[in-house]
Design a protein around this motif. Sequence first.
Motif, short mmCIF file in Angstrom:
data_model
loop_
_atom_site.label_atom_id
_atom_site.label_comp_id
_atom_site.label_asym_id
_atom_site.label_seq_id
_atom_site.Cartn_x
_atom_site.Cartn_y
_atom_site.Cartn_z
N MET A 1 0.82 -1.19 0.00
CA MET A 1 0.00 0.00 0.00
C MET A 1 0.86 1.26 0.00
O MET A 1 0.48 2.27 -0.55
CB MET A 1 -0.91 0.00 1.23
CG MET A 1 -1.85 1.17 1.24
SD MET A 1 -2.84 1.33 2.72
CE MET A 1 -3.55 -0.25 2.91
N ALA A 2 2.03 1.19 0.60
CA ALA A 2 2.90 2.36 0.66
C ALA A 2 3.49 2.69 -0.70
O ALA A 2 4.02 3.78 -0.89
CB ALA A 2 4.01 2.14 1.67
N ASP A 3 3.40 1.76 -1.66
CA ASP A 3 3.92 2.05 -2.98
C ASP A 3 2.94 2.85 -3.83
O ASP A 3 3.17 3.07 -5.00
CB ASP A 3 4.32 0.75 -3.70
CG ASP A 3 3.14 -0.19 -3.87
OD1 ASP A 3 2.13 -0.01 -3.17
OD2 ASP A 3 3.25 -1.10 -4.69
N LEU A 4 1.82 3.29 -3.24
CA LEU A 4 0.89 4.15 -3.97
C LEU A 4 1.47 5.54 -4.20
O LEU A 4 1.03 6.24 -5.10
CB LEU A 4 -0.42 4.29 -3.19
CG LEU A 4 -1.39 3.13 -3.29
CD1 LEU A 4 -2.62 3.41 -2.46
CD2 LEU A 4 -1.79 2.88 -4.71
N ILE A 5 2.44 5.93 -3.41
CA ILE A 5 3.04 7.25 -3.56
C ILE A 5 4.18 7.12 -4.56
O ILE A 5 5.20 6.51 -4.28
CB ILE A 5 3.54 7.78 -2.21
CG1 ILE A 5 2.37 7.87 -1.24
CG2 ILE A 5 4.22 9.13 -2.38
CD1 ILE A 5 2.78 8.09 0.18
N ILE A 6 3.99 7.70 -5.74
CA ILE A 6 5.02 7.61 -6.77
C ILE A 6 6.16 8.57 -6.45
O ILE A 6 7.33 8.20 -6.47
CB ILE A 6 4.43 7.89 -8.16
CG1 ILE A 6 3.40 6.80 -8.49
CG2 ILE A 6 5.51 7.96 -9.21
CD1 ILE A 6 2.61 7.05 -9.74
N ARG A 7 5.82 9.83 -6.16
CA ARG A 7 6.84 10.81 -5.82
C ARG A 7 6.17 12.01 -5.17
O ARG A 7 5.01 12.30 -5.44
CB ARG A 7 7.62 11.28 -7.05
CG ARG A 7 6.78 12.08 -8.03
CD ARG A 7 7.59 12.52 -9.24
NE ARG A 7 6.71 13.18 -10.18
CZ ARG A 7 6.56 14.51 -10.29
NH1 ARG A 7 7.26 15.30 -9.50
NH2 ARG A 7 5.74 15.02 -11.16
N PRO A 8 6.88 12.72 -4.29
CA PRO A 8 6.34 13.98 -3.78
C PRO A 8 6.51 15.06 -4.83
O PRO A 8 7.43 15.03 -5.65
CB PRO A 8 7.20 14.27 -2.55
CG PRO A 8 8.46 13.53 -2.79
CD PRO A 8 8.12 12.34 -3.63
N ILE A 9 5.62 16.02 -4.83
CA ILE A 9 5.68 17.13 -5.77
C ILE A 9 6.21 18.34 -5.01
O ILE A 9 5.62 18.76 -4.01
CB ILE A 9 4.30 17.42 -6.38
CG1 ILE A 9 3.80 16.17 -7.09
CG2 ILE A 9 4.37 18.60 -7.33
CD1 ILE A 9 2.37 16.24 -7.53
N LEU A 10 7.32 18.87 -5.45
CA LEU A 10 7.96 19.99 -4.78
C LEU A 10 8.03 21.17 -5.73
O LEU A 10 8.93 21.27 -6.56
CB LEU A 10 9.36 19.60 -4.31
CG LEU A 10 9.42 18.50 -3.26
CD1 LEU A 10 10.86 18.09 -3.01
CD2 LEU A 10 8.76 18.96 -1.99
N VAL A 27 0.30 10.13 -7.58
CA VAL A 27 -0.23 8.80 -7.26
C VAL A 27 -0.73 8.14 -8.53
O VAL A 27 -0.94 8.81 -9.54
CB VAL A 27 -1.37 8.92 -6.21
CG1 VAL A 27 -0.85 9.43 -4.89
CG2 VAL A 27 -2.49 9.79 -6.71
N PRO A 28 -0.95 6.82 -8.51
CA PRO A 28 -1.52 6.15 -9.69
C PRO A 28 -2.92 6.67 -10.01
O PRO A 28 -3.66 7.08 -9.10
CB PRO A 28 -1.57 4.68 -9.28
CG PRO A 28 -0.59 4.54 -8.18
CD PRO A 28 -0.57 5.86 -7.48
N ILE A 36 -4.98 6.38 -0.66
CA ILE A 36 -3.91 7.38 -0.63
C ILE A 36 -3.65 7.82 0.82
O ILE A 36 -2.52 7.91 1.27
CB ILE A 36 -4.25 8.57 -1.53
CG1 ILE A 36 -4.30 8.14 -2.99
CG2 ILE A 36 -3.24 9.70 -1.33
CD1 ILE A 36 -4.92 9.15 -3.92
N GLY A 37 -4.72 8.09 1.57
CA GLY A 37 -4.57 8.51 2.96
C GLY A 37 -3.89 7.46 3.81
O GLY A 37 -3.00 7.76 4.60
#
Length: 97
Positions: A1-10, A27-28, A36-37
């Motif tokens: 489930m933690a692999d739902l975050i592809i990358r942070p947006i900065l 996210v996908p 996601i939460g």
Amino acid sequence: MADLIIRPILTEKITAMQDQRQYAFEVPTLANKIEIGKAVEKRFNVKVTSVRTMRVHGKSKVQLTRRGRFDGRTRTWKKALVTLKDGDKIDLFTTTT
């Protein structure tokens, strides 16, 4: 489930939003707000109060070269804006994955 975050947006705007405890992630496209939460809570050990999602549509691109014209398109992706509970914070620069 933690692999739902592809990358942070900065970006500059999202960095300014971190003062209000809001963070953005790519996210996908098939991920929903509940997944996601939970993924953010598990990965960063924080409490999420709300999740807002949006689809960022791809743009048409044209490249003119000596060999002719190349038409293309950037991909469509999904952005999630996550708001954290008071007192919680994510340090994106020192967090290891």
